[in-house]
Every structure is written in C-alpha cells, then in structure tokens.
Design a protein around this motif. Structure first.
Motif, short mmCIF file in Angstrom:
data_model
loop_
_atom_site.label_atom_id
_atom_site.label_comp_id
_atom_site.label_asym_id
_atom_site.label_seq_id
_atom_site.Cartn_x
_atom_site.Cartn_y
_atom_site.Cartn_z
N GLU A 1 39.87 49.93 57.01
CA GLU A 1 40.04 48.90 55.39
C GLU A 1 40.65 50.53 54.81
O GLU A 1 41.35 51.75 55.23
CB GLU A 1 38.35 49.62 54.59
CG GLU A 1 37.99 50.70 54.32
CD GLU A 1 36.93 50.42 53.77
OE1 GLU A 1 36.01 49.31 53.53
OE2 GLU A 1 36.25 51.22 52.20
N ARG B 1 41.32 52.12 50.68
CA ARG B 1 40.53 51.88 49.63
C ARG B 1 40.60 52.10 48.35
O ARG B 1 41.14 53.74 48.73
CB ARG B 1 38.48 52.69 49.90
CG ARG B 1 38.02 52.24 47.92
CD ARG B 1 36.44 53.07 49.19
NE ARG B 1 35.85 51.97 49.63
CZ ARG B 1 34.94 51.34 49.56
NH1 ARG B 1 34.61 50.65 48.89
NH2 ARG B 1 34.19 50.24 50.19
N GLY C 1 40.39 41.08 54.26
CA GLY C 1 40.49 40.44 52.67
C GLY C 1 41.12 41.72 52.58
O GLY C 1 40.79 42.41 52.39
N LEU C 2 40.87 41.22 50.86
CA LEU C 2 40.81 42.02 49.69
C LEU C 2 39.90 41.73 49.24
O LEU C 2 39.50 40.64 48.16
CB LEU C 2 42.86 42.35 49.24
CG LEU C 2 43.33 41.20 48.41
CD1 LEU C 2 44.41 41.67 47.33
CD2 LEU C 2 43.55 40.22 49.11
N GLY C 3 39.78 42.90 47.92
CA GLY C 3 38.26 42.71 47.29
C GLY C 3 37.96 43.67 46.34
O GLY C 3 39.30 44.86 46.29
N THR C 4 37.51 43.87 45.67
CA THR C 4 36.57 44.76 44.41
C THR C 4 35.27 44.87 44.06
O THR C 4 34.98 44.35 44.44
CB THR C 4 37.12 44.15 42.93
OG1 THR C 4 37.23 42.85 42.53
CG2 THR C 4 38.50 44.02 42.69
N GLN C 5 35.09 46.58 44.10
CA GLN C 5 34.01 46.55 43.42
C GLN C 5 34.10 47.53 42.91
O GLN C 5 33.56 48.75 42.39
CB GLN C 5 33.17 47.62 45.19
CG GLN C 5 33.38 46.78 46.55
CD GLN C 5 32.98 47.09 47.85
OE1 GLN C 5 32.57 48.51 47.37
NE2 GLN C 5 32.99 46.49 48.61
N SER D 1 30.49 42.81 43.37
CA SER D 1 31.86 42.50 43.53
C SER D 1 32.64 41.79 44.47
O SER D 1 32.01 40.54 44.20
CB SER D 1 31.72 43.33 45.98
OG SER D 1 30.14 42.39 46.08
N ARG E 1 35.75 38.92 46.41
CA ARG E 1 36.11 39.30 47.47
C ARG E 1 37.12 37.84 48.18
O ARG E 1 35.88 36.94 47.56
CB ARG E 1 35.95 39.75 49.36
CG ARG E 1 36.25 39.79 50.03
CD ARG E 1 35.53 40.89 51.25
NE ARG E 1 36.56 40.76 52.36
CZ ARG E 1 36.57 42.37 52.41
NH1 ARG E 1 36.51 43.23 51.38
NH2 ARG E 1 37.38 42.30 53.46
N PRO F 1 38.75 36.44 51.24
CA PRO F 1 39.69 36.46 52.59
C PRO F 1 41.21 36.22 53.05
O PRO F 1 41.55 35.53 52.54
CB PRO F 1 38.96 35.60 53.66
CG PRO F 1 38.14 34.39 52.76
CD PRO F 1 38.13 35.33 51.12
N VAL G 1 42.88 39.04 41.14
CA VAL G 1 42.11 40.17 41.25
C VAL G 1 41.66 41.21 40.77
O VAL G 1 40.72 41.75 40.83
CB VAL G 1 43.29 41.05 42.86
CG1 VAL G 1 41.58 42.02 43.17
CG2 VAL G 1 42.87 39.79 43.98
#
Length: 437
Positions: free
Chosen positions: A257, A259, A332-336, A341, A343, A345, A398
């Motif tokens: 990943e 980050r 995929g991409l996502g946020t935390q 969280s 996401r 895909p 996003v």
C-alpha cells in the motif's frame, strides 16, 4: 578515448518517463521479473538526493501499463513540460508488426495483433519530436521474440532508422538482429545493470561515455553490443553528477500500500511545554486573585477561567488522534480516521482524478473524486457534505488532498501504479462531464 566535458541538465525544466512491463497476459510473451527492479533502481539513480539530475516529482514510472492511454498521457504531459531534457526509457518486449515496425509490448499486448495492442515506436518518436526540450533521450531495453528477431534481420538497421530524430540521443540494448538479455536470477537485465553501473562511476559519464561503458561491459560478457545514435552533439549530456547508489524507489506495484498522512504542525514536546506554561499562568492568576479584591479580582477570575478552559481543550487535543490517512493499494483507495474508514475498490472505478475545485459553489481546492461504473454499488463513509454537491450518485468525493498532506503528483503516480490507466486530469474530468464545474 577521453570523453568531452559533461553538461548537466536543469532538473527544474527536465522530465523523465520510465516505462516497463514485466508480466504479460499472453503466454507467448514470457515474464521478465528484472524489469521491476530496473524501474525502481533507475529512478532511484536519476533522483538521487546527492548526485541525481531530477527531483522525484519530475520522474514518472509506469510499471506494467495495461493500455495505451496511460502511456500516452504520461508522454504527452512530459512532452509539454520538458524544456531542457526529456528522457524516455522502456524495458520489456519489443515486437514487430507485419510491416516490420517496432512496437513496445504492454501487459495486455497480443503478439498476433501487435499493431493494435502494442505501443508503436513511431508514436514515441512523434512525442519526442513535438517536445520543446533542447535534448531528447530515448533508451530502449527490449527483449525481442524469435519472430521479431527474424524480421529485424531482414530489415537491417530498421530500428535505428525509425528513431532518427533531430536533437536526440538514442541508446538501445542490442543490435538490430539480436535479443536483449535478462540473466535468470539476476536483479536487473544485462543492459540496465550496465547502465546503472555507468551512473555509479566515480566521475560523471556523458551519454557517449555511458554507451562506451555499457559496450565494454556487455562485450566482455559475450552479449550483443548496445547501439547508439547521437544527433547534433547530444552525447555530451550526463545523467548523474557523481556516483549514485540505488535506494528505495517510487511505488512500482509491488508495495502492499501507499499511505498518505499529514504530519501534525507541532511536535508533542512543544505541546507539553505549552501545557506547563498554562499551569504556571493559572497559578499566578490564582495568587493575584487572593491578593486583590473588587473588579480587578473579577477580571482575574475571568481570565483564569478562560485559561483553564484553554488548558482543558489543549489536553483534549493532546489525547485526540488527529491523523487522517489516504490509502492506495492493489484493491482500491480509501480513507481512515481513528475508527472510521471508507473505501472504494478498483473493480467499481471507471476513472479517478483530482478536481482543482469542488463541484458546486464552495471553492475547495484539489478534491479527489471517483466516477463509478454504472453497475457499481455506492460506497458509504466518505465526506457527507461534499458528496451532497455531486451531479449524481455515480460520483464519490474521496476527500480533500490538503487533509492528508498529499502532493497531487505523488498521488497520481501511486494510482497509476496500482490501477493502471484510470487516472484523469482536471480538464479531462470536466470535458467528460461539465456538471462537475
């Protein structure tokens, strides 16, 4: 032979595009595992902090691009931006179509339909020809198939003829009739290993000196000799200012990943000092409140209350996790953020890009937006207020890049490495759907 004095490019106005394909869908095109380390270590050398010629953001890497679009977009952008040097490197399979024209294989290339599924060198040549850069360098480390070798033998020096451009330096890994060599178990292909060794010499080598060094190394190993074509004295340019040691390079698709996280503005030690200061000030105010009476005591009490509330707020912030992460990986991409969280895909993504301003009336710069496929479910958990301003449910905001401390260039590089050619520029997104304005 003594080489001429090297000339170093202006890193601020120079660009490099490094393209490599190591895995191929067609079983007739064997994998070349060494291509990935080729890309990583060559970029590392070109952007070396001490002796490199380019800042990292000016060196794009395309690892295993699946389609022409991502390659074309990278070349077009570099062609437009480069003013001093434009460097294009390719490692992988070189194939010929029925007319004997060279094509660079992508991961989805079909050897039976090279003209439709590979990138013609003529296209790369046109991009180089359009560039404003004073010097254009093309480096090809191509591993040819048996059919390509036969066609090249019939065509003589066809490869050199195709790449003959004014103001360019072309360096190829083999002669017109021989395959490139990728020794099994070695980290790099033979040609790129010699190229990296040339960049790691104690004194900087010009392009002519690099060719001579590679020629000596490959000839000594009994391998086909590299070919060079220099037009308008382009061979005096150097690609390193001194010895460069390969180090950890950019994302090449093998990392689990990438980050992105904005660092806190103040280190915890500074916040602890602020807390001590607040406590001392409260102590002084409390002592003054005891000594004085009347309106002055009331004023001191009010100031003490304000300072106390400020101290409580500071302590809350010290205990609170303010980190916001933007994560890009192979899925995929996502946020935390803390326990929250969200996401999306890649299988649900039609395209992704960064808008210079958010859709609607609010001027929020650099908004990361996704356009979903028509049958994809809408993901939840992303910023509710920003997503309320979107034209329809096929779009998802996003996040805002500033929240995560993301550089748009690095984000684009990460997305292209993990997802191929899904990235779109601000202009392309607006041309696709003017409602995003």
């Amino acid at each position: 032979m003594r080489q001429s004095a090297p000339r170093f490019p202006d890193g601020a106005t120079s660009r490099a595009v490094l393209i490599g394909c190591s895995d191929f869908a067609d079983t007739n095109l064997p994998a070349i595992p060494a291509v990935q380390p080729n890309l990583t270590d060559l970029r590392s050398a070109l952007t070396d902090q001490a002796h490199g010629i380019l800042p990292p953001e000016h060196c794009r890497v395309l690892a295993d691009p699946a389609d022409h679009r991502s390659v074309g977009m990278a070349l077009a952008q570099a062609t437009h931006e480069a003013e001093d040097l434009l460097l294009v490197y390719y490692a992988g399979h070189g194939l010929l179509d029925e007319d004997g024209l060279l094509h660079l294989a992508l991961s989805s290339t079909d050897p039976g339909h090279v003209g439709f599924t590979g990138v013609p060198v003529d296209l790369v040549k046109r991009h180089l020809g359009r560039a404003r850069a004073r010097l254009r360098v093309l480096v090809l480390d191509c591993c040819f198939s048996g059919r390509a070798v036969a066609a090249m033998a019939e065509s003589g020096s066809l490869l050199s003829a195709q790449l003959d451009l004014s103001g360019t330096f072309t360096l190829t890994s083999t002669t017109a009739t021989a395959p490139s060599h990728a020794p099994p178990g070695r980290r790099h292909t033979a040609f790129t290993a010699a190229l990296l060794d040339a960049l790691n010499q104690p004194e900087p080598l010009t392009l002519d000196g690099i060719h001579q060094h590679i020629d000596t190394v490959l000839q000594g190993a009994g391998l086909p000799r590299p070919q060079r074509r220099s037009v308008n004295a382009a061979g005096d340019l150097a690609l390193a200012r001194g010895p460069v040691q390969p180090h950890a390079g950019p994302p090449t698709g093998s990392e689990p990943e990438i980050r992105f996280r904005r660092q806190p503005p103040d280190p915890p030690a500074h916040r602890a000092c602020d807390t001590v200061m607040y406590v001392l000030m409260l102590g002084v105010l409390a002592a003054m409140g005891v000594l004085f009476e009347g309106w002055f005591a009331t004023l001191i009490a009010a100031a003490g209350t304000a300072l106390f509330l400020g101290l409580v707020l500071l302590l809350v912030l010290l205990r609170r996790d303010l980190r916001h992460d933007l994560v890009v990986d192979g899925d995929g991409l996502g946020t935390q953020h803390r326990t929250n969280s969200a996401r999306v895909p890649w299988r649900d993504v039609e395209c992704v890009g960064v808008l210079r301003r958010s859709p609607g009336t609010v001027m929020i710069p650099n908004v990361l937006i996704v356009r979903l496929k028509s049958d994809a479910p809408r993901p939840t958990g992303f910023h509710r207020r920003l997503n309320q301003r979107l034209p329809d449910r096929r779009y998802v905001v996003v996040g805002i890049l500033g929240t995560y401390g993301v550089d748009p260039v690095h984000l684009r590089s990460a997305i292209e490495h993990f997802a191929g050619g899904v990235y779109r520029t601000d202009q392309e997104l607006l041309e696709m759907d003017p409602r995003l304005r």
